[in-house]
Design a protein around this motif. Structure first.
Motif, short mmCIF file in Angstrom:
data_model
loop_
_atom_site.label_atom_id
_atom_site.label_comp_id
_atom_site.label_asym_id
_atom_site.label_seq_id
_atom_site.Cartn_x
_atom_site.Cartn_y
_atom_site.Cartn_z
N LYS A 7 0.82 -1.21 0.00
CA LYS A 7 0.00 0.00 0.00
C LYS A 7 0.85 1.26 0.00
O LYS A 7 0.56 2.23 -0.69
CB LYS A 7 -0.88 0.03 1.26
CG LYS A 7 -2.11 -0.84 1.24
CD LYS A 7 -2.81 -0.68 2.61
CE LYS A 7 -4.10 -1.45 2.67
NZ LYS A 7 -4.75 -1.26 4.00
N GLY A 21 0.86 3.85 -2.97
CA GLY A 21 0.35 5.18 -2.63
C GLY A 21 1.34 6.26 -3.02
O GLY A 21 0.96 7.29 -3.59
N ARG A 66 -5.12 4.13 -3.49
CA ARG A 66 -5.65 4.03 -2.13
C ARG A 66 -6.57 2.82 -2.05
O ARG A 66 -7.21 2.47 -3.04
CB ARG A 66 -6.46 5.28 -1.76
CG ARG A 66 -5.65 6.56 -1.70
CD ARG A 66 -4.80 6.65 -0.42
NE ARG A 66 -3.98 7.87 -0.43
CZ ARG A 66 -2.72 7.91 -0.86
NH1 ARG A 66 -2.13 6.82 -1.31
NH2 ARG A 66 -2.04 9.05 -0.83
N ARG A 77 -9.65 0.72 0.31
CA ARG A 77 -10.58 0.75 1.43
C ARG A 77 -11.58 -0.38 1.25
O ARG A 77 -11.83 -0.84 0.14
CB ARG A 77 -11.27 2.10 1.55
CG ARG A 77 -11.85 2.64 0.27
CD ARG A 77 -12.22 4.11 0.44
NE ARG A 77 -12.80 4.62 -0.80
CZ ARG A 77 -13.14 5.88 -0.99
NH1 ARG A 77 -12.94 6.77 -0.03
NH2 ARG A 77 -13.67 6.27 -2.12
#
Lengths: 358, 358, 358, 358
Positions: C142, C146, C152, C154
């Motif tokens: 991540k 990123g 991103r 979620r």
């Protein structure tokens, strides 16, 4: 697959740096049900570890291995076997200078160009210290191959610098601080003492052998048994040459000599070194390695720093004047790992092999 | 991964047998957008193909390659490039006898023990004919490396049987039927003629070189650049030894000699052979191969048949009396395939490398 | 490659058992030069760890991670990153009975048939505890994605047992003990309390999303991006179904509806879920997982013991009544690991990709 | 490994484009000694091939397979089996327009962004035509698994657009042009005729089953059997969802229902779909696939060209109005390839498995 994993089915993933908190490996794919304890692994680690004579580095590492997983009630479960060795004798010192310079013959220069940064402490990832996890994994492979097929591994020093070492007997090897197959020790101690006094280092040649190898191991066209053996051996720190069987001598041999005659009682010679067409023939596997002289010497050498400016490099600290001395158990482990992997690969495609006939 | 695929990212999957309908390979992972046509590949195939002089097998194979996929409007699309070579000169003959016997020094014995059956026609899968798809794939790798980094490959014969061959110039190689870097041909023709008359064969030593190699290629700990070079070279038919740089000579070298000094203008020698710590240094990659004498000879040799009974084996048919003669383009291709794969692997982890500085 | 390694270039090798001394992983292939510290990893481990509410297992594990290698002066060096998590709350209890029986719906039966033995303590290798190293590795992926592309990740709960959960806002998720995108908590607590009182368990559906994904990731024909996403998701403990984009709803859709229209400003819908032809399109990656009800319940179930005799099994101990509750950070990590690996694979073949345009 | 190879030990490397000279594959790792001829493969190719009813594309391809290697005297030799299928009905037409536009829902857009160029003829590499080599390889896997373990594979259509299809009997499937397990044909023909008249397309759901599967197949932690099944199924063109066993229905199930009870006579239900903890349990493997509606329709759709300008795209030519119709034999092949690979992987680590008990 990234470069720190060895093997296709018996997979050893190596991690750590010379002066980090720990080194170790994860073995994935080990057959279940084999009895395994730390003691089975510690023996070979002790043969490899530094500080056992005045001719090797004086770094003091017990190299005590801890099994973190994959063993339950003393047996392998078939799940990954993680092995951990804590570093203990990482001396705190200033690595500022060494971090800015490239030692001739060392990995400093190429690591820098590859990664853009490097861990300079004790050679970081490029240190021969990282052969310890390989030896630990090799001990697991040796145990399984020994129990399943009766395969045995041994290695000895065949040449130390200019000194060719006559082969007297395998029995001398465990008692000889140079892993040499001779009773004499003095000749080699004198040689090493003179070398150290000259602030220099020398190379070595190592012979490795596996006996009791089943016929049929090796995966042509590209993963031949001898190809994979050559790979692991050349991948060992400081190795510059690998031979199988007659090796370089075969250039000047005639076909009528080199091709090992076969009789109902077996092969009459072993110029092939146990591999025909990239597949084991059931004969002993015979391998020879050339190890270059250690690059870490007290003699000043011309080099450059990371900005390209000329410098004179002297490598102080604790180093093996001949890295070949401790190479025997490592070479055994590497050969065992290759044979183990190929034994599983063969079993996958062709079913269980019969134990080799005596 | 099974054994007929070479490479981790630039993957070459080889198929075929010496006397089956066709041989070939599939290249997966080639970068898109490169101009590619059959002619780019045919050149190296022609250098390798049999029948080009009286010193190699007289089998007549045009080895014409067909691109089946992966190229659109003259450019690679990034999808698999399948290359097909139809076998044309498979002579129909009775393989009954050869199928029942194990030729000394050959793969017959080990293939039989591995698979339980084998295709005996012309050596089947173990034939050196299967190096043709490797050479074809190598030509694609050479083209990309040449365009991207200016990398160049060349190989020559360095020793023929007992005859050490002096290095005069690379310019002689293309015109010399032995791929020898000398103007003289007669000495080697006489040698070969005597050998053939004696119904025997001899070995060879081949030197391979890559220039214009970017620094930073190689994936420690186990997929070092020299490790993978050793693997492909030892995996080539008949190879029994591999050296990088100073190779076996490094045993007797001192550390103060072997470690190549570095100056602001570059390295002052190349004992390392272009690889430090398993990673390319930007110097020329220098490799040496030992090739054993051909096992297929007219001299009768003792062996056994598949039932274990003793036989005398004579290998008739069309064979190279020194398989090393045609090895130069193959060794180039193998080196190119390793560098290509490592160039992509390096780019994956570390980003695009800059072209090597002259 | 053995089964405990995930990824082709960004390779995560997982080890450990639920009640062994430690669990962890080795990440090989991480790009060098990225800042990395334990804190970067601990955050996601804390989101996943047990004991954070009364609706998950009460096992008390700090899951404190130690970086053993691969980081020097706060930056990744490109060498393997070994992560170690010591198990701390392995309660000593008698596993004699559980070791002799097969819990319905559990891995007991199949592990036994595969390996012939198993570590029964807390589910051994099959425990969901082994998702912790995956989450740790995912945090590294991540971070790189990123920083490099602005990607991103979620995830949230979309359904809990029969309760469909409306999507209100991503902002609720971090504060909701069920990772649900709603302000309401009571409805779900009541549901879980009733379930626990009934000595039963329920399933869940999890939605995972990646934004800021570069177009071009995925390796047809067989390693398509959606294929690899489906693999890791289905490989997560208890998952029985995976959808990409419109998923199962697409069966009843018309082609004129499903095919997302494209305009100069971008796509007008995302039925594809961010993947076209197995390659990312630059749209958000949208994935949905079905998680089955926990098999470890207090309600007695008919089963057999290892000798084949019938038994009634009740699973006591500390268990999640809905394993889906803690699945959100795990699903994010798995998606990140797949994208990371494909980002490196893409870069290898096609060169560095540009960051996705907003 | 690059993306056109499927499998770790039974490796299928696929090549070709829809309108190139040929498509095919190389199977590496097949066990030696199995009888194999073109006819064994042709049967499944004929089930998949286009032009068999008016509800599928009218492209006329005999899909005749040629075995190029790996078989000698009617038996597999253990060496690579190359399979070649020449394309015959590539209509010459102008691809200029289609090459400049991105068809909504198609791989055009993502291939372009990945590779920078693409072969637009008939979809090039992204065409469902490339499932033919997969089916051919699957036929080899089916044969070996059938002979070794009695494993059998079958698939049927479970839903066509909005029409749920009741399960009547597997016996209807071979005679039903939709691979539906019902006697009725008219209902589905009417549906498809209306769809075609509306210039539109629909999705489908396919059920795939394997019976006679040995217990013990699957390689936790990351190469679980269900994970690899999900991978190949999601990797099939147009698939947007995969379920194992109870699949999405398990969200609303209770643990007391979902966990299949075990008795001395076997399991009492199969919500697990034959996989527990990622390892086969010996029960039938049950998989369900969601297939999206074909993107190639005559209804105009908004899109952009390669310069970003808006266009209306209409896809003419020969296309399947429901790609799900021909998916049944492909899904069988994919399931067979996964089980074959895992059977060999299991044998490598754990030895030969016993055939599943009836």
């Amino acid at each position: 697959m990234s470069g720190s994993t060895l093997g296709t089915l018996f997979c050893v993933t190596n991690f750590g740096e010379s002066h980090g908190p720990a080194i170790g490996c994860v073995i994935d794919g080990c057959p279940p049900g084999m009895q395994l304890a730390e003691a089975d692994i510690q023996h070979d680690l002790d043969r490899r570890r530094p500080g056992t004579s005045r001719h090797v580095t004086q770094r003091n590492e017990p190299d005590a291995v801890e099994i973190l997983s994959g063993v339950y009630e003393g047996r392998t479960t078939g799940t990954p076997i993680a092995l951990l060795i804590r570093n203990q004798d990482q001396r705190s010192k200033d690595y500022g200078e060494i971090a800015q310079q490239f030692r001739p013959g060392h990995a400093d220069y190429s690591y820098w160009h590859k990664y853009g940064l490097r861990d300079p402490r004790g050679g970081g990832r490029s240190s021969a210290r990282l052969t310890a996890p390989t030896v630990a994994a090799g001990a697991v492979a040796k145990k399984w191959l020994g129990e399943k097929y009766g395969t045995r591994f041994r290695a000895c020093m065949a040449q130390l610098g200019e000194l060719e070492i006559p082969f007297e007997s395998w029995e001398h090897v465990p008692r000889n601080p140079f892993f040499a197959p001779v009773a004499d020790v003095q000749r080699y101690e004198d040689y090493m003492d003179a070398l150290r006094k000259a602030h220099d280092s020398c190379g070595a040649r190592i012979r490795v052998q596996a006996t009791g190898v089943p016929a049929g191991l090796g995966e042509p066209l590209y993963d031949k048994l001898d190809a994979d053996i050559a790979k692991v051996m050349m991948g060992l720190n400081a190795v510059k040459g690998v031979e199988i069987g007659a090796g370089f001598a075969s250039v000047a041999q005639r076909g009528s000599v080199h091709g090992d005659a076969i009789t109902p009682r077996g092969f009459e010679s072993n110029h092939a070194g146990g591999v025909l067409g990239g597949i084991s023939s059931g004969q002993d596997i015979e391998v020879s390695l050339t190890i270059k002289p250690t690059s870490s010497i007290l003699t000043p050498r011309p080099s450059i720093d990371i900005h390209g400016a000329p410098v004179q490099v002297v490598t102080k600290g604790r180093h093996d004047p001949c890295v070949g001395i401790r190479a025997a158990p490592i070479a055994e482990a590497l050969l065992a790992l290759v044979l183990m992997d190929h034994a599983l690969r063969h079993r996958a495609q062709c079913g269980d092999v019969a134990p080799v006939r005596p």
